[in-house]
Design a protein around this motif. Structure first.
Motif, short mmCIF file in Angstrom:
data_model
loop_
_atom_site.label_atom_id
_atom_site.label_comp_id
_atom_site.label_asym_id
_atom_site.label_seq_id
_atom_site.Cartn_x
_atom_site.Cartn_y
_atom_site.Cartn_z
N ILE A 270 11.19 4.56 3.07
CA ILE A 270 12.14 4.05 4.05
C ILE A 270 12.73 2.77 3.47
N PRO A 271 14.04 2.63 3.45
CA PRO A 271 14.65 1.42 2.85
C PRO A 271 14.09 0.14 3.47
N ASP A 272 13.78 -0.83 2.60
CA ASP A 272 13.30 -2.16 3.00
C ASP A 272 11.98 -2.12 3.76
N GLN A 273 11.21 -1.06 3.58
CA GLN A 273 9.86 -1.02 4.15
C GLN A 273 8.86 -1.04 3.02
N PHE A 274 7.83 -1.89 3.16
CA PHE A 274 6.87 -2.07 2.07
C PHE A 274 5.44 -1.72 2.48
N VAL A 275 5.17 -1.56 3.76
CA VAL A 275 3.83 -1.23 4.24
C VAL A 275 3.88 0.12 4.94
N TYR A 276 3.05 1.05 4.49
CA TYR A 276 2.96 2.39 5.08
C TYR A 276 1.51 2.60 5.53
N ASP A 277 1.25 2.27 6.78
CA ASP A 277 -0.11 2.30 7.31
C ASP A 277 -0.39 3.69 7.91
N LEU A 278 -0.58 4.66 7.06
CA LEU A 278 -0.81 6.02 7.54
C LEU A 278 -2.18 6.15 8.19
N ALA A 279 -3.13 5.28 7.81
CA ALA A 279 -4.46 5.34 8.40
C ALA A 279 -4.50 4.63 9.75
N GLY A 280 -3.49 3.84 10.06
CA GLY A 280 -3.44 3.13 11.35
C GLY A 280 -4.51 2.07 11.50
N VAL A 281 -4.80 1.34 10.42
CA VAL A 281 -5.88 0.34 10.49
C VAL A 281 -5.37 -1.10 10.59
N ALA B 205 8.21 6.12 -6.55
CA ALA B 205 9.07 5.38 -7.47
C ALA B 205 9.00 3.88 -7.21
N VAL B 206 7.78 3.39 -7.02
CA VAL B 206 7.59 1.97 -6.75
C VAL B 206 7.94 1.17 -8.00
N GLY B 207 8.86 0.25 -7.88
CA GLY B 207 9.27 -0.60 -8.99
C GLY B 207 10.33 0.00 -9.88
N SER B 208 10.77 1.19 -9.56
CA SER B 208 11.78 1.83 -10.39
C SER B 208 13.08 1.03 -10.35
N GLY B 209 13.56 0.63 -11.51
CA GLY B 209 14.79 -0.14 -11.60
C GLY B 209 14.60 -1.63 -11.46
N ASP B 210 13.38 -2.11 -11.19
CA ASP B 210 13.12 -3.55 -11.08
C ASP B 210 12.63 -4.09 -12.42
N ALA B 211 13.17 -5.24 -12.81
CA ALA B 211 12.82 -5.81 -14.11
C ALA B 211 11.35 -6.16 -14.20
N GLY B 212 10.74 -6.51 -13.05
CA GLY B 212 9.33 -6.89 -13.07
C GLY B 212 8.37 -5.75 -12.85
N GLY B 213 8.89 -4.53 -12.64
CA GLY B 213 8.02 -3.38 -12.44
C GLY B 213 7.58 -3.24 -11.00
N GLY B 214 6.51 -2.44 -10.80
CA GLY B 214 6.05 -2.17 -9.45
C GLY B 214 4.54 -2.12 -9.35
N LEU B 215 4.04 -2.37 -8.13
CA LEU B 215 2.60 -2.36 -7.86
C LEU B 215 2.37 -1.65 -6.53
N GLU C 129 8.54 -4.91 -7.25
CA GLU C 129 8.37 -4.26 -5.96
C GLU C 129 6.88 -4.05 -5.71
N ILE C 130 6.45 -4.42 -4.51
CA ILE C 130 5.05 -4.23 -4.11
C ILE C 130 5.05 -3.39 -2.84
N VAL C 131 4.30 -2.31 -2.85
CA VAL C 131 4.21 -1.41 -1.71
C VAL C 131 2.74 -1.24 -1.34
N VAL C 132 2.46 -1.21 -0.04
CA VAL C 132 1.10 -1.01 0.46
C VAL C 132 1.04 0.35 1.17
N VAL C 133 0.04 1.12 0.83
CA VAL C 133 -0.16 2.43 1.46
C VAL C 133 -1.62 2.54 1.88
#
Length: 458
Positions: A53-64, A116-126, A87-91
């Protein structure tokens, strides 16, 4: 402290915030401008890849994660990514009990690549991956970085140290919210060059701290602990945030913890002035109530010695902790831990004692004491005044005003009566017969020639 300072809204609303990323830089202190939009829960079943989802970085599928923690994590991830051009994404997802660390890493790498976390970002993704077991209180955590992020910002060794030392203990204690925020805080401190060890900085060689206040950097929303001196462990900060959150929820009072590095040799008076300045500058405490409390750690270079101040506004002192009570907390609980070098323990015990005092029962006790003081002042003081005036009047009537002698004409005479002989005068003055009265009588008779004295020979 001034009572007419400008209101800053609720700048210090604590709610499980402020891990060690607050020591990163002034920009990190401003990162918690939480997005107001409602976060969508990306639908995904077990084993599926979350929908980006654009501009979303936290995906709490476990609901914790609770809503406020997720909102703050969104802001932190966005700000860190902006500063690092990464780019930093939490799942989080629920997994079968017994998931191994290798399986968790493989799953994290799979999710990072698929999203595709960090795709296209100069600093990469985590990708910060939480594999939560069915109990909701434990599981696997992995930090899966691409090659660019791993090379430029976070090595595998540093990532593993964050997981082992900072995240796993909090997750195992059934505190996923703190685990999430501490993870982002530790990543920030390492990614921005403040800590290259993967663990808390040593007390004698911590990262460079911002200059001490006043003036102080602007407060961040939803942050209560500002460890600019880098003296507290992440779990200590998380625990302090929880305690402060409970105090504010229960009472409405605001508590701020602030540490800073200062020049060696500053006095307690200097630290007390800093605490007052911080309270005034940030508007800590509700306007009109002045119910704020500042716990200030003024640390000397080396981070082993300094001054600690518990400074409460007038409303806080009147309602919960007066100066004597705060001094007892410092002398009996905080000071012994400071002398042993346990700064984390000093902060936690101080907040524990403050938490115990900020209750309706304690406030009612102080209110009854103030009412008793008021009764004593309003009733006792007039009674004491009446008693003093009455005793003065009685004393005057008894000793200062004699109705017989003051009304007798003799008081207007220029001298004693002619018939009053010297012997009689001595008798009156003495209040009875005495040898002096006898001697005086003999001398009086001799002076009139009625008797004579002569010395016997031999």
């Amino acid at each position: 402290m001034t009572t007419d300072r400008p209101a800053l809204g609720k700048p210090i609303r604590p709610a499980h915030r402020g891990p060690r990323l607050l020591v990163a830089c002034a920009a990190i202190a401003a990162l918690a401008l939480a997005a107001g939009s409602t976060r969508e829960a990306a639908a995904a079943g077990p084993g599926d890849i979350p929908i980006r989802i654009p501009d979303q970085f936290v995906y709490d599928l476990a609901g914790v994660f609770d809503e406020s923690s997720e909102a703050t994590a969104e802001s932190l991830a966005a700000k860190i990514g902006e500063l690092a051009t990464a780019e930093i994404v939490v799942v989080s997802e629920t997994v079968a009990e017994g998931q191994t660390a290798d399986a968790a890493l493989a799953r994290a790498t799979e999710v990072r690549s698929a999203m595709a976390v960090g795709s296209g970002d100069a600093g990469g993704g985590l990708l910060i991956y939480f594999g939560i077991d069915p109990s909701g209180c434990d599981g696997q955590v992995r930090l899966a970085a691409d090659e660019t992020f791993r090379t430029n910002l976070l090595s595998d060794a540093a990532a593993q140290a964050i997981v082992d030392d900072d995240i796993r203990p909090l997750l195992a204690s059934c505190d996923p919210d703190s685990a999430l925020l501490v993870a982002l805080g530790r990543i920030a401190t390492i990614a921005f060059g403040l800590d290259t060890t993967g663990g808390p900085p040593p007390l004698d060689s911590g990262p460079a701290a911002p200059p001490p206040g006043p003036p102080f950097p602007d407060p961040a929303p939803d942050v209560a602990v500002y460890d600019t001196a880098s003296i507290f462990r992440p779990e200590t900060i998380a625990a302090a945030e929880r305690t402060i959150d409970g105090i504010e929820t229960r009472t409405g009072a605001e508590v701020v913890v602030y540490s800073q590095l200062v020049d060696d040799g500053r006095s307690t008076e200097d630290a007390d002035a800093d605490a007052r300045a911080l309270m005034d500058e940030w508007g800590i405490g509700r306007k009109g109530f002045d119910d704020g409390l500042v716990i200030l750690f003024d640390m000397y270079p080396g981070r082993l010695h300094g001054q600690v101040i518990l400074y409460g506004g007038p409303g806080f002192r009147a309602t919960f902790l007066d100066n004597n009570a705060k001094q007892h907390i410092f002398d009996d609980d905080v000071l012994p831990r400071l002398r042993s070098g346990d700064l984390d323990g000093a902060l936690l015990i101080a907040l524990e004692r403050v938490d115990a005092a900020t209750t309706p029962e304690h406030a009612a006790t102080l209110e009854r004491a103030r009412q008793l003081d008021a009764v004593v002042g309003l009733v006792g003081a007039p009674l004491a005044l009446f008693g003093l005036v009455g005793s003065a009047v009685l004393a005057w009537r008894r000793y200062g005003r004699d109705p017989v002698y003051l009304d007798d004409p003799s008081i207007h005479m220029a001298g004693p009566p002619e018939s009053l002989t010297p012997a009689s005068a001595v008798f009156v003055l003495a209040g009875g017969s005495s040898r002096r009265a006898l001697t005086t009588a003999l001398l009086d008779v001799a002076s009139r020639g009625q008797i004579a004295f002569r010395e016997e020979a031999g």
